[in-house]
Scaffold this motif. Structure first.
Motif, mmCIF file in Angstrom:
data_model
loop_
_atom_site.group_PDB
_atom_site.id
_atom_site.type_symbol
_atom_site.label_atom_id
_atom_site.label_comp_id
_atom_site.label_asym_id
_atom_site.label_seq_id
_atom_site.Cartn_x
_atom_site.Cartn_y
_atom_site.Cartn_z
ATOM 1 N N TYR A 162 0.836 -1.210 0.000
ATOM 2 C CA TYR A 162 0.000 0.000 0.000
ATOM 3 C C TYR A 162 0.868 1.257 0.000
ATOM 4 N N ILE A 163 1.866 1.268 0.843
ATOM 5 C CA ILE A 163 2.730 2.453 0.953
ATOM 6 C C ILE A 163 3.600 2.587 -0.298
ATOM 7 N N LYS B 207 1.432 3.409 -3.449
ATOM 8 C CA LYS B 207 0.376 4.380 -3.154
ATOM 9 C C LYS B 207 0.002 5.225 -4.381
ATOM 10 N N ASN B 208 0.990 5.633 -5.159
ATOM 11 C CA ASN B 208 0.713 6.533 -6.286
ATOM 12 C C ASN B 208 0.415 5.813 -7.604
ATOM 13 N N PHE C 115 -5.366 2.068 -4.308
ATOM 14 C CA PHE C 115 -4.647 2.680 -3.182
ATOM 15 C C PHE C 115 -4.717 4.209 -3.273
ATOM 16 N N ARG C 116 -4.593 4.703 -4.512
ATOM 17 C CA ARG C 116 -4.559 6.158 -4.723
ATOM 18 C C ARG C 116 -5.848 6.801 -4.233
ATOM 19 N N ASN D 270 -6.094 5.987 3.555
ATOM 20 C CA ASN D 270 -5.008 5.204 4.163
ATOM 21 C C ASN D 270 -5.345 3.720 4.082
ATOM 22 N N VAL D 271 -4.421 2.896 4.536
ATOM 23 C CA VAL D 271 -4.581 1.451 4.346
ATOM 24 C C VAL D 271 -5.806 0.905 5.093
ATOM 25 N N GLN E 230 2.373 2.217 8.243
ATOM 26 C CA GLN E 230 1.059 2.520 8.846
ATOM 27 C C GLN E 230 0.616 1.360 9.744
ATOM 28 N N GLY F 31 6.167 5.733 -4.103
ATOM 29 C CA GLY F 31 4.972 5.978 -3.293
ATOM 30 C C GLY F 31 5.235 6.841 -2.083
ATOM 31 N N ALA F 32 4.681 6.415 -0.944
ATOM 32 C CA ALA F 32 4.809 7.205 0.282
ATOM 33 C C ALA F 32 5.923 6.653 1.173
#
Ligand SMILES: Nc1ncnc2c1ncn2[C@@H]1O[C@H](COP(=O)(O)OS(=O)(=O)O)[C@@H](OP(=O)(O)O)[C@H]1O
Length: 418
Positions: A157-158, A161-162, A167-168, A172-173, A268, A350-351
């Motif tokens: 997910y992290i 993310k993008n 996910f985008r 949050n997860v 997360q 991503g994040a």
């Protein structure tokens, strides 16, 4: 009194024969040094010399996503260099073997000329046994690695993310997992592979298939037939020991520094409800993981045993610590902004803040080279090996400074900066 037929010629023969036997035993003992031997209990009891094993050099690693597979790739590349092996690298500018498309042999650089003569294959691909077999020798050892789908989904997910629509579009997860179907649209099937049963997909199966017992059982059996060993990332050190035994490699071949990990502030926390939801949402991966986690521990019990395993894990950790003290400025991975040599910066996505390493400043050339190989990220290492193996092709561009110059790629040892 001489026994019948015992002439001086016979005595000489006997002495020569005994000498030969002694020499054979001695050479066996020297040959055994530094090698792994599978000693079964009955052999120990009967004091029969153990059967020597030979390091396997034809090895295919199915690199699954977010499962510590970059650390394994680094181990494989170092082994390939040590034994001058040919690696099946992605063709042209790619860093993966056609992923997420199902693998076909021509995704490998040089397949047309090299044919079925590659020793090592370990870049990301979507598994397709018949096509992989066209590239790898008949006696190739196949292995892969799985991770508990709960931390795996959070990691995905992290990291994606993008890129992944499901996910985008969620905050949050935990929000995503509260109602995955709200964010996961079948139309985005291709782009959403990381959001559901990603390991199932990597092994070549349909990650949106219905979780039907007969189907999943058939898939598990097929994977068991196609792979000699399945490792578990959650028990990484234990996995390395099992791998070392299965491949008859040395301990130093499986010593590693953890690669592609994240800073703690980009992790997360999953709620207990989210954790439960992952088991249902990714039920195919959950079954896959439970099945092979069980066979992993069974394999350990049936081969090396828990006691030997623990001893060898302790050795591995001691050796790893020693090497970290030799190589690293800080005794741990550092955040991306703190990596001094940008040639060693891992790909960021991503994040996540993907961590890397700083090497000590005053290492001698030989040690520096060893240390660099331990910490060089996947893209840089792939690009480097590609330049070595295919010197007439355009180098894969990573968009970062080069760690080694072209001269060094031709094995000319020159002073290098770290
Ligand atoms: N040795 C070892 N032991 C346990 N876990 C490890 C190890 N090496 C890497 N990792 C964790 O694996 C995650 C990265 O996986 P991959 O390298 O397979 O990712 S990728 O698909 O190639 O991008 C990443 O997980 P997250 O940090 O949760 O994202 C790494 O921390």
């Amino acid at each position: 009194m001489k026994s019948p037929g015992c002439t001086p010629r016979h005595v000489r023969c006997l002495i020569i024969f005994s000498l030969c036997l002694g020499l054979t035993c001695l050479s066996g003992i020297f040959h055994m040094k530094n090698k792994n031997y599978r000693i079964s209990k009955s052999q120990e009891e009967l004091l029969i010399p153990p059967t020597p094993c030979h390091a396997k050099t034809n090895v295919m690693f199915l690199k699954t996503h977010k499962t510590a597979s970059s650390t394994v790739l680094n181990i494989m590349f170092r082994f390939a260099e040590r034994y001058n092996l040919t690696v099946a690298l992605p063709a042209d500018q790619l860093f993966h073997l056609g992923y997420p498309r199902t693998f076909v042999a021509h995704f490998v650089e040089g397949f047309k000329t090299i044919g079925q003569n590659y020793n090592i294959m370990c870049n990301h691909l979507r598994f397709n046994p018949l096509e992989v077999k066209r590239v790898m020798a008949a006696n190739t050892f196949y292995f892969s690695i799985l991770r508990n789908p709960i931390p795996l989904l959070e990691s995905s997910y992290i990291y994606y993310k993008n890129n992944v629509p499901a996910f985008r579009s969620s905050k949050n997860v935990n929000e995503f997992l509260a109602s995955p179907t709200k964010y996961y649209h079948p139309a985005d099937y291709r782009a959403n592979i990381y959001a559901r049963n990603i390991m199932w997909f990597d092994f070549g199966y349909n990650n949106n298939a219905e979780d039907d017992t007969q189907y999943t059982q058939a898939v598990l059996e097929e994977i068991e037939q196609n792979f000699h060993l399945i490792l578990i990332a959650d028990y990484f050190d234990e996995s390395m020991i099992l791998l070392k035994h299965a491949l008859c490699w040395d301990l130093d071949d499986v010593i590693y520094f953890k690669l592609n990990s994240r800073s703690q502030d980009t992790v997360q926390m999953l709620t207990p409800e989210s954790e439960e939801q992952i088991k249902a949402w990714c039920s195919l991966d959950w079954k896959l993981y439970l099945h092979f986690n069980q066979s992993f521990w069974r394999r350990i019990e049936e081969t090396i045993g828990l006691e030997v395993l623990q001893k060898e894990v302790d050795h591995l950790r001691a050796r790893q610590k020693e090497l970290m003290e030799t190589c690293l400025s800080e005794q741990e991975a550092v955040r991306k902004d703190d990596i001094r040599n940008k040639a060693l910066l891992p790909f960021q996505s991503g994040a996540a803040d993907i961590l890397g390493y700083n090497l000590k400043q005053d290492l001698d050339n030989r040690t520096l080279r060893t240390c660099q190989k331990m910490v060089i990220p996947e893209l840089q290492y792939t690009s480097y090996l590609y330049a070595v193996q295919h010197p007439h092709k355009k180098r894969k561009e990573v968009g970062l400074p080069l760690l080694w110059t072209n001269l060094q790629e031709r094995s000319v040892q020159l002073p290098v900066s770290n």
